[in-house]
Scaffold this active site. Structure first.
Site, PDB file in Angstrom:
ATOM      1  N   LYS A 125      28.884  30.145  51.338  1.00 48.91           N
ATOM      2  CA  LYS A 125      30.164  30.958  51.264  1.00 48.91           C
ATOM      3  C   LYS A 125      31.003  30.975  52.704  1.00 48.91           C
ATOM      4  O   LYS A 125      31.960  30.824  52.668  1.00 48.91           O
ATOM      5  CB  LYS A 125      30.099  32.479  50.608  1.00 48.91           C
ATOM      6  CG  LYS A 125      29.096  32.101  49.086  1.00 48.91           C
ATOM      7  CD  LYS A 125      29.157  33.596  48.474  1.00 48.91           C
ATOM      8  CE  LYS A 125      28.578  34.666  49.244  1.00 48.91           C
ATOM      9  NZ  LYS A 125      27.075  34.467  49.431  1.00 48.91           N
ATOM     10  N   ARG A 146      29.851  42.528  44.994  1.00 46.65           N
ATOM     11  CA  ARG A 146      28.462  42.061  44.928  1.00 46.65           C
ATOM     12  C   ARG A 146      27.929  42.705  43.691  1.00 46.65           C
ATOM     13  O   ARG A 146      26.666  42.603  43.239  1.00 46.65           O
ATOM     14  CB  ARG A 146      27.602  42.401  46.102  1.00 46.65           C
ATOM     15  CG  ARG A 146      27.877  41.485  47.034  1.00 46.65           C
ATOM     16  CD  ARG A 146      26.698  41.473  48.095  1.00 46.65           C
ATOM     17  NE  ARG A 146      27.294  40.531  49.221  1.00 46.65           N
ATOM     18  CZ  ARG A 146      26.367  40.343  50.319  1.00 46.65           C
ATOM     19  NH1 ARG A 146      25.193  41.067  50.523  1.00 46.65           N
ATOM     20  NH2 ARG A 146      26.809  39.596  51.250  1.00 46.65           N
ATOM     21  N   ARG A 187      19.047  29.734  59.539  1.00 48.55           N
ATOM     22  CA  ARG A 187      20.262  30.168  59.890  1.00 48.55           C
ATOM     23  C   ARG A 187      20.350  30.813  61.320  1.00 48.55           C
ATOM     24  O   ARG A 187      19.489  31.806  61.556  1.00 48.55           O
ATOM     25  CB  ARG A 187      20.995  30.829  58.986  1.00 48.55           C
ATOM     26  CG  ARG A 187      22.425  31.082  59.221  1.00 48.55           C
ATOM     27  CD  ARG A 187      23.250  31.573  57.927  1.00 48.55           C
ATOM     28  NE  ARG A 187      22.923  32.862  57.480  1.00 48.55           N
ATOM     29  CZ  ARG A 187      23.446  33.145  56.316  1.00 48.55           C
ATOM     30  NH1 ARG A 187      24.418  32.441  55.864  1.00 48.55           N
ATOM     31  NH2 ARG A 187      23.195  34.522  55.790  1.00 48.55           N
ATOM     32  N   ARG A 230      20.026  36.918  62.312  1.00 50.28           N
ATOM     33  CA  ARG A 230      20.427  38.254  61.679  1.00 50.28           C
ATOM     34  C   ARG A 230      19.145  38.781  61.147  1.00 50.28           C
ATOM     35  O   ARG A 230      18.457  38.253  60.588  1.00 50.28           O
ATOM     36  CB  ARG A 230      21.379  37.795  60.382  1.00 50.28           C
ATOM     37  CG  ARG A 230      22.952  37.534  60.941  1.00 50.28           C
ATOM     38  CD  ARG A 230      23.906  37.077  60.089  1.00 50.28           C
ATOM     39  NE  ARG A 230      23.389  37.739  58.785  1.00 50.28           N
ATOM     40  CZ  ARG A 230      24.265  37.205  57.617  1.00 50.28           C
ATOM     41  NH1 ARG A 230      25.269  36.246  57.587  1.00 50.28           N
ATOM     42  NH2 ARG A 230      23.953  37.467  56.249  1.00 50.28           N
ATOM     43  N   ARG A 256      16.659  40.063  49.167  1.00 51.46           N
ATOM     44  CA  ARG A 256      18.257  39.879  48.989  1.00 51.46           C
ATOM     45  C   ARG A 256      18.262  38.847  47.959  1.00 51.46           C
ATOM     46  O   ARG A 256      19.170  39.183  46.975  1.00 51.46           O
ATOM     47  CB  ARG A 256      18.631  39.191  50.212  1.00 51.46           C
ATOM     48  CG  ARG A 256      18.848  40.037  51.347  1.00 51.46           C
ATOM     49  CD  ARG A 256      19.147  39.192  52.531  1.00 51.46           C
ATOM     50  NE  ARG A 256      20.542  38.624  52.619  1.00 51.46           N
ATOM     51  CZ  ARG A 256      20.856  37.502  53.376  1.00 51.46           C
ATOM     52  NH1 ARG A 256      20.113  37.088  54.507  1.00 51.46           N
ATOM     53  NH2 ARG A 256      22.187  37.059  53.320  1.00 51.46           N
TER      54      ARG A 256
END
Ligand SMILES: [Zn+2]
Length: 219
Positions: free
Chosen positions: A20, A95, A133, A166, A177
């Site tokens: 996203k 969310r 990532r 991160r 998550r």
């Protein structure tokens, strides 16, 4: 290149790692609209050491969601800024159902949502994407150690900034998550389907293919 309607007010919905953020950045660079990433906004608050940042950090490090009232207020303030008047993409918000309902209440009539785009990706693929990532600490560009490596490991190709992982992309936070996503965010699919604004995109394909289809969906 297709032109996206400047009146688009979209929510990008999907699990962490669905792409996203990457796609929202790309669309916002191609078309004049505001990319509103609640994750980026919170990370800026954390980096600035603000009161909001201190509150948010403890939740984010544990892979948990920051409380609804904190996020809702932050998003409502952001949407009222001049650059977000005509068109925007919300990335990372809402969310939870209470967040979605609060958003609907604050956007009435001509300012209502035009699209909710769901980025569908199998869970096994998400884990690989998240764990590899890396984000540029300077310009915010997103890279991946295998899928989209920089020329020099740890250094951003765009601006030379240092790449960081991160805290919520570390293995211990990823499982949490995805679990939070399943229980709190996936019910939003039914909520938006009922309101007939939901569009689904198969996001388990190359970023270029997804981008082209996304622009079509947002017309
Ligand atoms: Zn950079």
């Amino acid at each position: 290149m297709a032109v996206v309607s400047l009146q688009a007010r979209c929510v990008f919905l999907g699990a962490p790692g669905a792409g996203k953020g990457t796609q929202a950045k790309r669309v916002a660079e191609a078309v004049r609209l505001a990319h509103i990433s609640t994750g980026d906004m919170l990370r800026e608050e954390v980096a600035a050491g603000s009161e909001l940042g201190r509150q948010a950090k403890s939740f984010m490090d544990g892979g948990k969601l920051v409380p609804d009232d904190v996020i809702i207020r932050m998003v409502q303030d952001r949407i009222r800024k001049p650059d977000a008047r005509a068109a925007w993409i919300l990335d990372g918000f809402p969310r939870t159902l209470p967040q979605a309902e609060a958003l609907d209440r604050s956007l009435s009539g001509a300012a209502a949502l035009t699209h909710v785009i769901y980025f569908a990706v199998p869970e096994a693929v998400l884990v690989g994407r998240l764990s590899g990532r890396r984000t540029c600490s300077k310009c915010g560009a997103i890279w991946h150690v295998e899928n989209q490596p920089t020329k020099k490991p740890g250094v951003c190709d765009r601006c030379g900034g240092e790449l960081l992982q991160r805290s919520d992309d570390r293995p211990e936070a990823i499982g949490k998550r995805l679990e939070v996503y399943r229980s709190q965010t996936s019910p939003l699919l039914a909520y938006y389907r009922d309101r007939k604004v939901l569009r689904e995109i198969d996001a388990n394909r190359s970023p270029d293919v997804v981008y082209k289809e996304l622009l079509k969906l947002m017309q």
